[in-house]
Design an enzyme around this catalytic site. Sequence first.
Site, mmCIF file in Angstrom:
data_model
loop_
_atom_site.group_PDB
_atom_site.id
_atom_site.type_symbol
_atom_site.label_atom_id
_atom_site.label_comp_id
_atom_site.label_asym_id
_atom_site.label_seq_id
_atom_site.Cartn_x
_atom_site.Cartn_y
_atom_site.Cartn_z
ATOM 1 C CB SER A 52 62.949 41.615 26.219
ATOM 2 O OG SER A 52 62.379 41.351 27.479
ATOM 3 C CB THR A 85 46.743 42.136 24.513
ATOM 4 O OG1 THR A 85 47.786 42.553 25.411
ATOM 5 C CG2 THR A 85 45.391 42.298 25.215
ATOM 6 C CB ALA A 86 51.696 40.185 23.441
ATOM 7 C CG HIS A 109 44.145 33.186 30.796
ATOM 8 N ND1 HIS A 109 43.039 32.655 31.438
ATOM 9 C CD2 HIS A 109 43.723 34.344 30.228
ATOM 10 C CE1 HIS A 109 42.006 33.469 31.275
ATOM 11 N NE2 HIS A 109 42.394 34.493 30.533
ATOM 12 N N GLY A 135 53.313 34.353 40.372
ATOM 13 C CA GLY A 135 54.577 33.684 40.109
ATOM 14 C C GLY A 135 55.518 33.627 41.295
ATOM 15 C CG ASP A 192 41.178 34.151 34.973
ATOM 16 O OD1 ASP A 192 41.743 33.928 36.057
ATOM 17 O OD2 ASP A 192 41.539 35.050 34.189
ATOM 18 C CD GLU A 228 36.542 53.147 59.357
ATOM 19 O OE1 GLU A 228 36.133 51.964 59.355
ATOM 20 O OE2 GLU A 228 37.287 53.598 60.242
ATOM 21 C CD GLU A 232 39.357 49.669 59.408
ATOM 22 O OE1 GLU A 232 38.358 48.940 59.563
ATOM 23 O OE2 GLU A 232 39.625 50.629 60.150
ATOM 24 C CB SER A 253 33.060 43.544 66.619
ATOM 25 O OG SER A 253 32.431 44.333 65.615
#
Length: 337
Positions: A52, A85-86, A109, A135, A192, A228, A232, A253
């Site tokens: 890793s 998914t792992a 989660h 994080g 979630d 636009e 923004e 506005s």
Amino acid sequence: MAVEMFYDDDADLSIIQGRKVAVIGYGSQGHAHSLSLRDSGVDVRIGLKEGSKSRAKAEEQGLTVGTPAEVSEWADVIMVLAPDTAQASIFTNDIEPNLKDGDALFFGHGLNIHFELIKAPEFVTVGMVAPKGPGHLVRRQFVDGKGVPALIAIDQDPKGEGQALALSYAKAIGGARAGVIKTTFKEETETDLFGEQAVLCGGTEELVKTGFEVMVEAGYAPEMAYFEVLHELKLIVDLMYEGGIARMNYSVSDTAEFGGYLSGPRVIDAGTKERMKAILADIQSGEFTRRLVANVENGNTELEGLRKANAEHPIEVTGKKLRDLMSWVDRPITETA
């Protein structure tokens, strides 16, 4: 229904300080949890597979790193922060064979527990501690003596210690400084996923792309359309983030506010609400999760196809060109490589 809230005085830090914590994964949440746990006096190790790229980073920051199996055998609290998914394969191959009576299995989660992709032994406490922020923010707030609000939930509690342990863990990463909300795996998971799909990712993305298409097809310059409907958007979201919809309407506005009241319901109407309900039903039934799992089992072919189609949308070409003009915008790796 009012939620149940907890704060620093409701949590006993010594509980988690008396445990050995393995954090599986060292991404956005993994690094924040690990470093803050360590700074709170908790004995923590990181579980990462051999090879890793995150191993060197964790070691450079003074953390002990082992394989997921090694740290799971050592620990009595295991926090799983690998990608959704792992998680099931990591649990089956590395965590489950090393679980002992009295261990706690925590998640950031709830998807894998709620939809039973992971089924922990009955002797294991199963809980969740989920900061409601990325994080880097969790870590920065902790270092500054503050915190990001967090959720806790307990799914399985054979020893009757789950809530106290989760609160202690939340305190160790700064969550209890801001406030900890008690929820359930079902509520956290389904809300979630719905937020991501119907509003934050899916809904917003399609709204922006469709607005861009309407303007370009009407003969306006793609650059004007991009400014636009996408550029923004951050200004509006920041106002809503800071003070809700009322703050946003107060700050724009009168023309923008009046036009929004008139035209917003023409875009998001009763039909949209019914389709949102259908999305929620697919989530609640497990249909979305089944499709997610099938995608992984098929080598991510569906996801890769969707990514490719999205990347080829004209708004991406226009956006990259315009972002080249914006020195203040942090460029993604995909555009700077």
